[in-house]
Design a protein around this motif. Sequence first.
Motif, PDB file in Angstrom:
ATOM      1  N   LEU A 154      20.538  63.173  55.250  1.00 44.34           N
ATOM      2  CA  LEU A 154      21.261  61.910  55.381  1.00 44.34           C
ATOM      3  C   LEU A 154      20.240  60.892  54.866  1.00 44.34           C
ATOM      4  CD1 LEU A 154      22.776  62.550  58.901  1.00 44.34           C
ATOM      5  CD2 LEU A 154      23.908  62.782  56.701  1.00 44.34           C
ATOM      6  N   VAL A 155      20.535  60.294  53.730  1.00 47.83           N
ATOM      7  CA  VAL A 155      19.494  59.608  52.959  1.00 47.83           C
ATOM      8  C   VAL A 155      19.286  58.177  53.473  1.00 47.83           C
ATOM      9  CG1 VAL A 155      18.715  59.003  50.634  1.00 47.83           C
ATOM     10  CG2 VAL A 155      20.172  61.021  50.983  1.00 47.83           C
ATOM     11  N   ASN A 157      17.591  55.554  52.470  1.00 44.25           N
ATOM     12  CA  ASN A 157      17.766  54.366  51.617  1.00 44.25           C
ATOM     13  C   ASN A 157      19.111  54.355  50.891  1.00 44.25           C
ATOM     14  OD1 ASN A 157      17.280  56.287  49.779  1.00 44.25           O
ATOM     15  ND2 ASN A 157      15.271  55.525  49.132  1.00 44.25           N
ATOM     16  N   ASP A 158      20.047  55.192  51.352  1.00 40.03           N
ATOM     17  CA  ASP A 158      21.413  55.166  50.828  1.00 40.03           C
ATOM     18  C   ASP A 158      22.394  55.079  52.013  1.00 40.03           C
ATOM     19  OD1 ASP A 158      23.501  55.257  49.023  1.00 40.03           O
ATOM     20  OD2 ASP A 158      23.507  57.442  48.867  1.00 40.03           O
ATOM     21  N   ASP A 159      22.076  54.218  52.965  1.00 39.06           N
ATOM     22  CA  ASP A 159      22.904  54.037  54.166  1.00 39.06           C
ATOM     23  C   ASP A 159      23.175  55.338  54.909  1.00 39.06           C
ATOM     24  OD1 ASP A 159      23.103  51.342  53.987  1.00 39.06           O
ATOM     25  OD2 ASP A 159      24.942  51.384  52.762  1.00 39.06           O
ATOM     26  N   TYR A 160      22.241  56.241  54.845  1.00 42.18           N
ATOM     27  CA  TYR A 160      22.358  57.537  55.521  1.00 42.18           C
ATOM     28  C   TYR A 160      23.594  58.325  55.078  1.00 42.18           C
ATOM     29  CZ  TYR A 160      18.438  56.082  58.367  1.00 42.18           C
ATOM     30  OH  TYR A 160      17.194  55.677  58.781  1.00 42.18           O
ATOM     31  N   ARG A 161      23.982  58.128  53.799  1.00 40.77           N
ATOM     32  CA  ARG A 161      25.037  58.983  53.231  1.00 40.77           C
ATOM     33  C   ARG A 161      24.450  60.378  53.002  1.00 40.77           C
ATOM     34  NH1 ARG A 161      28.874  57.292  49.393  1.00 40.77           N
ATOM     35  NH2 ARG A 161      27.733  58.525  47.891  1.00 40.77           N
ATOM     36  N   PRO A 162      25.303  61.418  53.094  1.00 40.76           N
ATOM     37  CA  PRO A 162      24.784  62.767  52.826  1.00 40.76           C
ATOM     38  C   PRO A 162      24.296  62.890  51.394  1.00 40.76           C
ATOM     39  CG  PRO A 162      26.999  62.849  53.779  1.00 40.76           C
ATOM     40  CD  PRO A 162      26.722  61.409  53.466  1.00 40.76           C
ATOM     41  N   ASP A 163      23.319  63.751  51.171  1.00 41.10           N
ATOM     42  CA  ASP A 163      22.841  64.060  49.832  1.00 41.10           C
ATOM     43  C   ASP A 163      23.901  64.972  49.180  1.00 41.10           C
ATOM     44  OD1 ASP A 163      21.664  65.177  47.618  1.00 41.10           O
ATOM     45  OD2 ASP A 163      19.749  65.607  48.595  1.00 41.10           O
ATOM     46  N   PHE A 164      24.807  64.365  48.407  1.00 42.41           N
ATOM     47  CA  PHE A 164      25.950  65.115  47.860  1.00 42.41           C
ATOM     48  C   PHE A 164      25.526  66.145  46.813  1.00 42.41           C
ATOM     49  CE2 PHE A 164      28.491  61.776  49.850  1.00 42.41           C
ATOM     50  CZ  PHE A 164      29.456  62.568  50.441  1.00 42.41           C
ATOM     51  N   GLU A 165      24.445  65.842  46.107  1.00 43.50           N
ATOM     52  CA  GLU A 165      23.960  66.814  45.111  1.00 43.50           C
ATOM     53  C   GLU A 165      23.590  68.122  45.805  1.00 43.50           C
ATOM     54  OE1 GLU A 165      20.513  66.265  42.130  1.00 43.50           O
ATOM     55  OE2 GLU A 165      21.666  64.392  42.174  1.00 43.50           O
ATOM     56  N   ARG A 166      22.911  67.957  46.934  1.00 45.65           N
ATOM     57  CA  ARG A 166      22.487  69.126  47.720  1.00 45.65           C
ATOM     58  C   ARG A 166      23.715  69.885  48.260  1.00 45.65           C
ATOM     59  NH1 ARG A 166      19.219  73.127  49.374  1.00 45.65           N
ATOM     60  NH2 ARG A 166      18.795  73.169  51.598  1.00 45.65           N
ATOM     61  N   LEU A 167      24.723  69.152  48.724  1.00 42.89           N
ATOM     62  CA  LEU A 167      25.924  69.813  49.245  1.00 42.89           C
ATOM     63  C   LEU A 167      26.631  70.604  48.141  1.00 42.89           C
ATOM     64  CD1 LEU A 167      27.542  67.245  51.734  1.00 42.89           C
ATOM     65  CD2 LEU A 167      26.412  69.412  52.270  1.00 42.89           C
ATOM     66  N   GLU A 168      26.690  70.000  46.944  1.00 41.08           N
ATOM     67  CA  GLU A 168      27.306  70.698  45.801  1.00 41.08           C
ATOM     68  C   GLU A 168      26.543  71.985  45.508  1.00 41.08           C
ATOM     69  OE1 GLU A 168      29.969  70.105  43.950  1.00 41.08           O
ATOM     70  OE2 GLU A 168      30.511  68.032  44.451  1.00 41.08           O
ATOM     71  N   GLN A 169      25.218  71.844  45.514  1.00 42.35           N
ATOM     72  CA  GLN A 169      24.340  72.981  45.216  1.00 42.35           C
ATOM     73  C   GLN A 169      24.555  74.107  46.254  1.00 42.35           C
ATOM     74  OE1 GLN A 169      20.292  72.078  46.251  1.00 42.35           O
ATOM     75  NE2 GLN A 169      19.651  72.291  44.113  1.00 42.35           N
ATOM     76  N   LEU A 170      24.619  73.709  47.527  1.00 48.05           N
ATOM     77  CA  LEU A 170      24.837  74.703  48.577  1.00 48.05           C
ATOM     78  C   LEU A 170      26.207  75.349  48.415  1.00 48.05           C
ATOM     79  CD1 LEU A 170      23.225  72.819  51.607  1.00 48.05           C
ATOM     80  CD2 LEU A 170      22.494  75.020  50.671  1.00 48.05           C
ATOM     81  N   GLY A 171      27.196  74.527  48.044  1.00 47.48           N
ATOM     82  CA  GLY A 171      28.545  75.061  47.800  1.00 47.48           C
ATOM     83  C   GLY A 171      28.528  76.100  46.693  1.00 47.48           C
ATOM     84  N   HIS A 172      27.809  75.806  45.614  1.00 47.38           N
ATOM     85  CA  HIS A 172      27.718  76.735  44.474  1.00 47.38           C
ATOM     86  C   HIS A 172      27.061  78.043  44.882  1.00 47.38           C
ATOM     87  CE1 HIS A 172      29.340  74.706  41.060  1.00 47.38           C
ATOM     88  NE2 HIS A 172      28.671  73.598  41.322  1.00 47.38           N
ATOM     89  N   SER A 173      26.126  77.961  45.861  1.00 39.26           N
ATOM     90  CA  SER A 173      25.398  79.192  46.195  1.00 39.26           C
ATOM     91  C   SER A 173      26.017  79.934  47.385  1.00 39.26           C
ATOM     92  CB  SER A 173      23.921  78.886  46.425  1.00 39.26           C
ATOM     93  OG  SER A 173      23.803  77.917  47.431  1.00 39.26           O
ATOM     94  N   GLY A 174      27.286  79.633  47.707  1.00 41.53           N
ATOM     95  CA  GLY A 174      28.019  80.468  48.666  1.00 41.53           C
ATOM     96  C   GLY A 174      27.888  80.059  50.120  1.00 41.53           C
ATOM     97  N   CYS A 175      27.458  78.821  50.357  1.00 43.43           N
ATOM     98  CA  CYS A 175      27.355  78.326  51.739  1.00 43.43           C
ATOM     99  C   CYS A 175      28.724  78.453  52.434  1.00 43.43           C
ATOM    100  CB  CYS A 175      26.906  76.865  51.669  1.00 43.43           C
ATOM    101  SG  CYS A 175      26.805  76.039  53.229  1.00 43.43           S
ATOM    102  N   ARG A 176      28.695  78.831  53.725  1.00 44.46           N
ATOM    103  CA  ARG A 176      29.944  79.152  54.425  1.00 44.46           C
ATOM    104  C   ARG A 176      30.589  77.931  55.095  1.00 44.46           C
ATOM    105  NH1 ARG A 176      33.708  82.694  55.229  1.00 44.46           N
ATOM    106  NH2 ARG A 176      34.070  83.543  57.296  1.00 44.46           N
ATOM    107  N   ALA A 177      29.742  77.018  55.587  1.00 43.67           N
ATOM    108  CA  ALA A 177      30.274  75.880  56.347  1.00 43.67           C
ATOM    109  C   ALA A 177      29.326  74.696  56.278  1.00 43.67           C
ATOM    110  CB  ALA A 177      30.477  76.279  57.811  1.00 43.67           C
TER     111      ALA A 177
END
Length: 401
Positions: A154-155, A157-177
């Motif tokens: 939760l970044v 200096n970006d108002d604690y928005r999630p790091d979406f790049e990281r979420l995309e990356q985890l999604g690509h690598s088969g993250c379950r939840a």
Amino acid sequence: MSDEPTPLGSRRETLTPSRRMRDGVQRSGARRMMDLAWSIPDAIHLEIGEPDFGAPPHVVDAAIEAMRGGRMGYPPTAGLPELRERLVSKLAGVNAIDTTVELVTVTNGGCQGLYNVFSVLLDEGDVVAIPDPGWPNYRSMIGLNGGRCEPYRLVANDDYRPDFERLEQLGHSGCRAVVLNNPSNPLGTVMEPEVIAEVVDVARRHNMWVVSDECYDELGHDAIPLSPASLPDSEHVISVFSFSKTHAMTGWRLGYVVAPDSLAELVARVQEPLVMGINAAAQFGGIAALEESSHVEMMRDVYARRCARVVDQFRTAGIDVATPAGAFYLWMDIRDAGVDDRAFIESLLEEEHVAGAPGSSFGTAGIGCVRFSLAAADDVLVDAAQRIVRHLDRVRLDAVT
Ligand code: PLP
């Protein structure tokens, strides 16, 4: 200790606890501070999220009546039908979640609700994305269920928005939840609806479940945060709620899970071997809490007022902190004090008798920060804030001399 499984027929050389327990369960930093603080009789306790309000009297009366009236046999596994019906109305009215009694399971606090969900979702080695900083119990629950955690930031200096790049990356690598927690413990932040919608969308595109921890739902100071399960196409969202904070019922151990059709029966089924059902008196108390719930708004307003006042006090003393938008947690960056967050929290307890929680216990993104729970009386908070300011000044001075 060997981590290899012992083949059937061969003899174990040592008696060991399970690998899941050894590797998966860590003590929370806030709980460790609570244990230390109990040895100091006049300590001010701002380390754990314990409301200073008691449960409302009509809730207590309802539970006592149930006990006196002998309504204390084994309750149905998924919860008392009357409570589940009321929860359906609460979810519709407060969270805009359109659901049915069959999809709601009453649990032993939000904690066991989350545990049920991870038991239902995870196979050995499955990856779950957890917020960093975030509530440390996710890690233990996921570990105990054979899963593996991958933090997403939760970044700051970006108002604690999630790091979406990281979420995309985890999604690509088969993250379950993906675990989403809003309002956030430890940050006291509330995510904007479009941010939540984006997380739900990333998860949908990558076939990930969203485990939405909404245990502080009604404690959004300005508005109740958007529930991901209220969005269209949210069949992959499971939501977990609690009476603990919103109704000041921590010790009652009452929570609930709303799951999609494909999972709801399993969330209730897994409860049978774990606890069989939830304390009946607590459930009758829960019915009363939902029947007459004006205490929720009253407590929320008190928390919001206290948060604003403490923030004012810190800012007047030259310490820049953000005003919490939800729950009752104040998150403070102390990196400029030149001291490790654990060392700061321990010396604050030792020298000023104020207990807080080290930010690093909530993940690596919390290093150099500290969390204070502001669920204490006004005069106690004024005193605690003075002591924290004094301690920060002293630590800063020590760092430069
Ligand atoms: N989720 C978060 C973020 C919490 O902070 C807590 C308690 O502190 C819980 C869930 C679970 O609370 P309970 O089991 O008391 O409902």
